[in-house]
Write an enzyme that holds these catalytic residues in place. Structure first.
Site, PDB file in Angstrom:
ATOM      1  N   HIS A 214       6.472  -6.164  -8.542  1.00 43.10           N
ATOM      2  CA  HIS A 214       7.346  -6.361  -9.697  1.00 43.10           C
ATOM      3  C   HIS A 214       7.359  -7.805 -10.166  1.00 43.10           C
ATOM      4  CE1 HIS A 214       9.687  -2.415 -10.178  1.00 43.10           C
ATOM      5  NE2 HIS A 214       8.534  -2.177  -9.592  1.00 43.10           N
ATOM      6  N   SER A 218       1.888  -4.764 -12.741  1.00 42.68           N
ATOM      7  CA  SER A 218       0.700  -3.981 -12.400  1.00 42.68           C
ATOM      8  C   SER A 218      -0.557  -4.565 -13.035  1.00 42.68           C
ATOM      9  CB  SER A 218       0.875  -2.539 -12.896  1.00 42.68           C
ATOM     10  OG  SER A 218       1.782  -1.852 -12.092  1.00 42.68           O
ATOM     11  N   LYS A 242       4.485  10.331 -15.995  1.00 41.42           N
ATOM     12  CA  LYS A 242       3.074  10.434 -15.604  1.00 41.42           C
ATOM     13  C   LYS A 242       2.956  10.585 -14.080  1.00 41.42           C
ATOM     14  CE  LYS A 242      -1.434   8.400 -16.490  1.00 41.42           C
ATOM     15  NZ  LYS A 242      -2.189   7.486 -17.347  1.00 41.42           N
ATOM     16  N   ASP A 243       3.806   9.835 -13.343  1.00 40.84           N
ATOM     17  CA  ASP A 243       3.805   9.983 -11.885  1.00 40.84           C
ATOM     18  C   ASP A 243       4.226  11.391 -11.488  1.00 40.84           C
ATOM     19  OD1 ASP A 243       2.897   7.474 -11.277  1.00 40.84           O
ATOM     20  OD2 ASP A 243       4.873   6.603 -10.937  1.00 40.84           O
ATOM     21  N   GLU A 286      -9.204  11.453  14.741  1.00 38.96           N
ATOM     22  CA  GLU A 286      -8.810  12.015  13.460  1.00 38.96           C
ATOM     23  C   GLU A 286      -9.728  11.476  12.372  1.00 38.96           C
ATOM     24  OE1 GLU A 286      -6.785  14.652  13.813  1.00 38.96           O
ATOM     25  OE2 GLU A 286      -5.019  13.874  12.822  1.00 38.96           O
TER      26      GLU A 286
END
Lengths: 426, 183
Positions: A214, A218, A242-243, A286
């Protein structure tokens, strides 16, 4: 006390004057400027935090049913599967959630690599992310030990034994980690405690990751910074929506594995109770550890005074540690691969190298796979210490757009009045 | 929260479609979240192996008159007392007494000689004293709860103290003259 509060609701205003939580949320989400050209690769941070919450919630419920004792651990997991209401669902969500977490985070990382999200001024954001990755790996490993199956036991043995490669104090550290002379109840007990602790440390790191994000805002697919309000849209509702779309698709993907292929990512041998007297012939970690596992096994010869064992461990840890200094290894001033014709090509080679190492990690370390692993390991490090620094010097980047809006409008200036004015209003 | 400026200029014919999408998506989200929370909560309820029916058989033969035993049924103590004639008489005499939770002795004991009770004080769940010969039996000769001072009579009825109801009688049946099945 502030009297110019924007909040009309008296209760909200009363709270906000004393603890500005609503102002904070408004500022950081309602008005937070996001570059308006973000593509769906920018969904994966939100997805990762959703998986973290799902893991913590299902994990707490599972901890209510699980017994961290060598005599009961395996049976208590089976009891969760058979007797606990929806226990099978909780366990499969948690188990597959681990894989989902790594899928999402690996995409998140390669997004950052492609678009240069680690470059100034986002170095600390990136380094916090690498710390999160390391902690995630530790947490996933600790959790995998808890069902006390064969893979749990031998995974715990192998991973803790890595510390024995450290000269002089290695064996002392291993005994300390085990709390005994072999992996036993003391080990299981403390792994349970730490597996509960780690996710909350992760929460703290994720909080710092978000704060750092923040501050710098971005990155975006063009890799050029926002010049003004015409380049951005507020986080809410544009990116919350959108998320949400991405989350919907992701949860369908997640649910498919939970309900229709719950053991797809797992190893069948972990349904055999731990046996300290027999290592299973097909022991594989894994899937999300496979590339690192391949690097560990690729070192078969000693380097001067460094044993092959120690070198393998150094390179394996180095494979993640090198990411910490990546912002300074990539000397190019251009962020996004969109405008770096050679880097774009090199990026895909590197991605293919990682996938290949993952495949090699699943094979027996003999013949062709061993050689592929060795070549892959050398290239993995060469990418960081040779290719990236050199590319910064020799590569001629394509012309960068002057702003985020330019590729759309054809000019760097203000966008048609109505839209721009609207953005500035809140 | 502040109004969203973008919603103000939505065309009228679009508004209905958008509202529908928002409502449908929110409803689906709410149903989805609820159906995730439901199994989480349910997992805390008794699991199958706990629910597996629990019954307990008690052989009454060795219990002498005036003696009491405590047995475990579903994790709870169950009091079985073979009452003396005097205790039965007191219990019947008190049927008409002023009580918080009025019940006759006949309603509480199928055969007057055998009193079967769940031995948990109805106040806050302690186990009342009075099973052993040496225990204080309270002012009414039955049971006395040491936690907050509730007194129960020889029929296990609440007579004094904060407990709201009589000691409950568990479901039980006589298998034979001297054998009961609780549960």
């Amino acid at each position: 006390m502030s009297t110019d509060s924007q909040w009309k609701n008296p209760v909200i205003r009363w709270v906000d004057d004393r603890l500005p939580i609503f102002t904070y949320l408004d500022h950081e989400y309602q008005q937070f400027p996001m570059p308006k050209n973000l593509n769906y690769f920018w969904n994966f941070g939100a997805l990762a935090s959703i998986v973290l919450v799902v893991m913590v919630v299902t994990g707490i419920m599972l901890a209510m049913q699980y017994t961290p004792h060598v005599d009961y651990a395996f049976d208590s997991v089976e009891r969760i599967m058979r007797d606990v209401n929806y226990g099978w669902l909780l366990r499969y969500i948690h188990m597959n959630g681990g894989s989902m977490f790594f899928i999402v985070v690996y995409i998140h990382i390669f997004r950052g690599l492609y678009y240069g999200s680690y470059k100034a001024p986002r170095e600390l954001l990136w380094m916090l992310g690498v710390a999160i990755l390391l902690l995630m790996m530790a947490t996933a490993f600790l959790g995998y030990v808890l069902p006390w199956g064969q893979m749990s036991y031998w995974g715990a043995t192998v991973i803790t034994k890595m510390f024995s490669a450290i000269p002089f104090i290695g064996d002392w550290i291993v005994t300390l980690l085990w709390g005994g002379f072999s992996v036993d109840n003391a080990t299981l007990n403390r792994f349970f405690s730490l597996h509960y602790l780690m996710p909350f440390v992760l929460f703290g790191l994720v909080g710092m990751h978000v704060v750092a994000l923040h501050v710098t805002k971005s990155n975006n697919p063009d890799g050029v910074e926002m010049n003004g309000p015409q380049d951005s849209v507020p986080f809410h509702p544009y990116f919350t929506a959108k998320d949400a779309v991405g989350t919907g698709f992701f949860l369908i993907f997640f649910a498919y594995f939970v309900f229709f292929a719950p053991n797809f990512f797992g190893e069948a041998d972990n349904y055999i109770e731990a046996n300290p007297l027999q290592t299973p012939p097909h022991i594989v970690p894994e899937w999300y550890f496979l590339p690192f596992y391949a690097i560990l096994r690729s070192v078969t010869v000693d380097f001067w005074f460094i044993s092959a064992k120690l070198m393998g461990v150094i390179l394996m840890f180095g494979a993640t540690m090198i990411l910490f200094v990546l912002p300074w290894l990539d000397t190019s001033k251009v962020r996004s691969a969109r405008y770096r014709p050679i880097y774009k090509f090199v990026f895909w080679i590197f991605l293919a190298d990682c996938v290949m190492l993952g495949w090699v990690g699943g094979q027996l370390p003999e013949g062709i796979p061993l050689i592929m692993g060795q070549v892959g390991t050398v290239y993995y490090f060469a990418h960081f210490v040779i290719v990236l620094p050199v590319l910064g010097w020799i590569e001629k980047p394509l012309p960068l757009p002057t702003s985020i809006s330019e590729p759309v409008t054809g000019g760097g200036g203000a966008v048609p009045g109505a839209t721009a004015a609207k953005m500035e209003k809140p | 929260m502040a109004d969203n400026p973008a919603s103000a200029d939505t065309d009228d014919e679009d508004a209905g479609r958008r509202d529908f999408l928002v409502l449908a998506a929110t409803a689906m989200g709410a149903i989805g979240a609820a159906s995730f929370v439901w199994p989480l909560i349910q997992s805390m309820n008794p699991s199958a192996e706990v629910l597996a029916l629990s019954t307990t058989e008690v052989d009454l033969e060795p219990i002498e008159s005036g003696q009491a035993i405590t047995i475990v049924w579903q994790g709870k103590p169950v009091f079985v007392r073979r009452r003396t004639a005097a205790e039965i008489a007191t219990a019947k005499k008190d049927d008409s007494a002023d009580m918080r939770d009025p019940q006759t002795d006949a309603e509480r004991a199928e055969k007057p000689e055998w009193l079967v009770l769940i031995g948990l004080c109805t106040h806050l769940g302690c186990i009342p004293l009075g099973q052993k010969a040496t225990d204080p039996k309270g002012e009414y000769g039955g049971w006395f709860c040491p936690c907050h001072g509730s007194h129960y009579d020889t029929s296990g009825r609440i007579r004094r103290g904060p407990a709201p109801t009589n000691l409950p009688v568990p479901p039980y049946a006589y298998l034979e003259d001297n054998k009961i099945l609780i549960g």
